[in-house]
Design a protein around this motif. Structure first.
Motif, PDB file in Angstrom:
ATOM      1  N   LEU A  68     -27.273  -8.030  53.219  1.00 56.22           N
ATOM      2  CA  LEU A  68     -26.547  -9.229  52.801  1.00 56.22           C
ATOM      3  C   LEU A  68     -26.912  -9.719  51.403  1.00 56.22           C
ATOM      4  O   LEU A  68     -26.089 -10.333  50.725  1.00 56.22           O
ATOM      5  N   ARG A  69     -28.139  -9.454  50.957  1.00 59.93           N
ATOM      6  CA  ARG A  69     -28.572  -9.999  49.669  1.00 59.93           C
ATOM      7  C   ARG A  69     -29.028  -8.947  48.672  1.00 59.93           C
ATOM      8  O   ARG A  69     -29.324  -9.274  47.521  1.00 59.93           O
ATOM      9  N   GLY A  70     -29.109  -7.704  49.113  1.00 63.04           N
ATOM     10  CA  GLY A  70     -29.562  -6.664  48.202  1.00 63.04           C
ATOM     11  C   GLY A  70     -31.064  -6.751  47.975  1.00 63.04           C
ATOM     12  O   GLY A  70     -31.774  -7.562  48.583  1.00 63.04           O
ATOM     13  N   LEU A  71     -31.554  -5.917  47.077  1.00 63.41           N
ATOM     14  CA  LEU A  71     -32.997  -5.859  46.815  1.00 63.41           C
ATOM     15  C   LEU A  71     -33.218  -5.337  45.411  1.00 63.41           C
ATOM     16  O   LEU A  71     -32.580  -4.373  44.978  1.00 63.41           O
ATOM     17  N   ASP A  72     -34.126  -6.008  44.696  1.00 60.30           N
ATOM     18  CA  ASP A  72     -34.513  -5.506  43.384  1.00 60.30           C
ATOM     19  C   ASP A  72     -35.297  -4.212  43.543  1.00 60.30           C
ATOM     20  O   ASP A  72     -35.631  -3.801  44.652  1.00 60.30           O
ATOM     21  N   LYS A  73     -35.619  -3.590  42.451  1.00 56.39           N
ATOM     22  CA  LYS A  73     -36.340  -2.324  42.477  1.00 56.39           C
ATOM     23  C   LYS A  73     -37.662  -2.452  43.220  1.00 56.39           C
ATOM     24  O   LYS A  73     -38.449  -3.352  42.955  1.00 56.39           O
ATOM     25  N   ALA A  74     -37.894  -1.558  44.184  1.00 60.66           N
ATOM     26  CA  ALA A  74     -39.137  -1.581  44.956  1.00 60.66           C
ATOM     27  C   ALA A  74     -40.276  -1.019  44.111  1.00 60.66           C
ATOM     28  O   ALA A  74     -40.056  -0.183  43.222  1.00 60.66           O
ATOM     29  N   PRO A  75     -41.507  -1.457  44.367  1.00 59.91           N
ATOM     30  CA  PRO A  75     -42.640  -0.949  43.587  1.00 59.91           C
ATOM     31  C   PRO A  75     -42.881   0.532  43.830  1.00 59.91           C
ATOM     32  O   PRO A  75     -42.614   1.046  44.920  1.00 59.91           O
ATOM     33  N   ASP A 135     -26.970   1.711  55.357  1.00 53.30           N
ATOM     34  CA  ASP A 135     -26.717   3.086  55.787  1.00 53.30           C
ATOM     35  C   ASP A 135     -28.024   3.856  55.600  1.00 53.30           C
ATOM     36  O   ASP A 135     -28.552   3.922  54.487  1.00 53.30           O
ATOM     37  N   TYR A 136     -28.552   4.442  56.682  1.00 48.45           N
ATOM     38  CA  TYR A 136     -29.844   5.108  56.568  1.00 48.45           C
ATOM     39  C   TYR A 136     -29.983   6.255  57.561  1.00 48.45           C
ATOM     40  O   TYR A 136     -29.246   6.351  58.545  1.00 48.45           O
ATOM     41  N   ARG A 162     -27.738   3.300  51.376  1.00 49.10           N
ATOM     42  CA  ARG A 162     -26.944   2.193  50.856  1.00 49.10           C
ATOM     43  C   ARG A 162     -27.469   0.897  51.454  1.00 49.10           C
ATOM     44  O   ARG A 162     -27.939   0.886  52.593  1.00 49.10           O
ATOM     45  N   PRO A 163     -27.431  -0.199  50.703  1.00 41.31           N
ATOM     46  CA  PRO A 163     -26.825  -0.404  49.380  1.00 41.31           C
ATOM     47  C   PRO A 163     -27.704   0.050  48.213  1.00 41.31           C
ATOM     48  O   PRO A 163     -27.264   0.029  47.072  1.00 41.31           O
ATOM     49  N   ARG A 164     -28.949   0.471  48.505  1.00 37.01           N
ATOM     50  CA  ARG A 164     -29.805   1.043  47.484  1.00 37.01           C
ATOM     51  C   ARG A 164     -30.768   1.993  48.176  1.00 37.01           C
ATOM     52  O   ARG A 164     -31.004   1.903  49.382  1.00 37.01           O
ATOM     53  N   VAL A 165     -31.322   2.916  47.408  1.00 34.53           N
ATOM     54  CA  VAL A 165     -32.249   3.893  47.978  1.00 34.53           C
ATOM     55  C   VAL A 165     -33.609   3.231  48.191  1.00 34.53           C
ATOM     56  O   VAL A 165     -34.166   2.601  47.283  1.00 34.53           O
ATOM     57  N   LEU A 166     -34.108   3.357  49.411  1.00 37.90           N
ATOM     58  CA  LEU A 166     -35.395   2.766  49.766  1.00 37.90           C
ATOM     59  C   LEU A 166     -35.950   3.528  50.960  1.00 37.90           C
ATOM     60  O   LEU A 166     -35.190   4.004  51.813  1.00 37.90           O
ATOM     61  N   HIS A 167     -37.281   3.650  51.038  1.00 40.43           N
ATOM     62  CA  HIS A 167     -37.917   4.392  52.117  1.00 40.43           C
ATOM     63  C   HIS A 167     -38.939   3.499  52.809  1.00 40.43           C
ATOM     64  O   HIS A 167     -39.801   2.899  52.151  1.00 40.43           O
ATOM     65  N   LEU A 168     -38.829   3.418  54.129  1.00 43.71           N
ATOM     66  CA  LEU A 168     -39.667   2.514  54.918  1.00 43.71           C
ATOM     67  C   LEU A 168     -40.179   3.214  56.166  1.00 43.71           C
ATOM     68  O   LEU A 168     -39.542   4.148  56.670  1.00 43.71           O
ATOM     69  N   VAL A 169     -41.306   2.739  56.678  1.00 53.77           N
ATOM     70  CA  VAL A 169     -41.820   3.209  57.962  1.00 53.77           C
ATOM     71  C   VAL A 169     -42.102   1.980  58.827  1.00 53.77           C
ATOM     72  O   VAL A 169     -42.736   1.024  58.382  1.00 53.77           O
ATOM     73  N   THR A 170     -41.591   2.000  60.064  1.00 55.12           N
ATOM     74  CA  THR A 170     -41.742   0.888  60.994  1.00 55.12           C
ATOM     75  C   THR A 170     -42.471   1.360  62.241  1.00 55.12           C
ATOM     76  O   THR A 170     -42.197   2.447  62.759  1.00 55.12           O
TER      77      THR A 170
END
Length: 229
Positions: free
Chosen positions: A147-154, A84-85, A104-112
């Protein structure tokens, strides 16, 4: 064939971009992985798509088709995982950088950034406000996150040069190389949050100078916290 490069983005930059340009809410639901293909459903406000990506001798091929909203909701209910973004399309010359704030499923910020060919993708020099590149890291695809989630981003350090680069982008001042290399996205982005405030019935544009001052104060606080006592 669309070629994509993906980068991490500091949360404060993502918030600044959304405040200035608005954004469009997306939900993507992915079906269980298969060896040579993947499929997912995407919901954007009042539109739905079903997408299929296959991998063969000629490389990857991706197809999508419109589906009714009711079908999209029904398919999301049976998906193996969701992302969800909020997406903001920020103009870069003739194309766009796609800013994704994943909720969701975790907070993350990306640029494509999307390109028409591998050569254009290789020739693109990332803008200074982009974070570390994660194009080759399979953990940062939407499918993997769902599907697999993600550990904490740097954590991505803030810098004065990066902030100035972002302000230049928001004002439409870009390096010539960036203007030439970026591909125009296929779908038009329609913002659902507004980049203007309503005061006495009149639209008032966000003042970039005030935003820049606020960002500099945030950077100073970050630097102070990082200093040893």
């Amino acid at each position: 064939m669309t070629v994509r490069r993906r980068f991490l983005l500091t949360p404060s930059f993502a918030r600044l971009i959304r405040r200035e340009r608005g954004g469009l809410r997306h939900i993507e639901g992915f079906f269980p992985e298969q060896r040579d293909r993947s499929s997912w459903v995407r919901l954007e406000e009042d539109r739905g798509w079903l997408a299929l990506k296959t991998v063969g001798q000629g490389g990857e091929a991706e197809d999508q088709t419109d589906i009714p909203i009711a079908h999209a909701h029904a398919l999301l209910d049976v998906c193996a995982g969701e992302v969800d973004y909020t997406r903001t399309a920020l103009p870069i010359g003739e194309g766009h950088a796609l800013i994704d704030e994943i909720l969701r499923p975790r907070v993350l910020h990306l640029v494509t950034v999307e390109f028409a060919s591998e050569a254009e993708a290789r020739g693109f020099c990332p803008l200074e406000w982009f974070g570390p590149e994660v194009t080759a890291d399979p953990r940062y695809t939407n499918q993997a996150i769902a599907l697999r989630g993600l550990d904490k981003a740097p954590e991505i350090p803030l810098s004065d040069a990066a902030l100035n680069s972002l302000i230049d982008t928001l004002e439409g001042h870009l390096p010539t190389q960036a203007r030439l290399a970026v591909n125009r996205p296929k779908a038009k982005q329609v913002p659902v949050t507004r980049a203007k405030a309503q005061i006495s019935g009149e639209a008032v544009k966000v003042n970039l100078d005030e935003i820049e001052k606020a960002m500099r104060r945030e950077m100073e606080k970050t630097l102070q916290k990082g200093k040893p006592e």
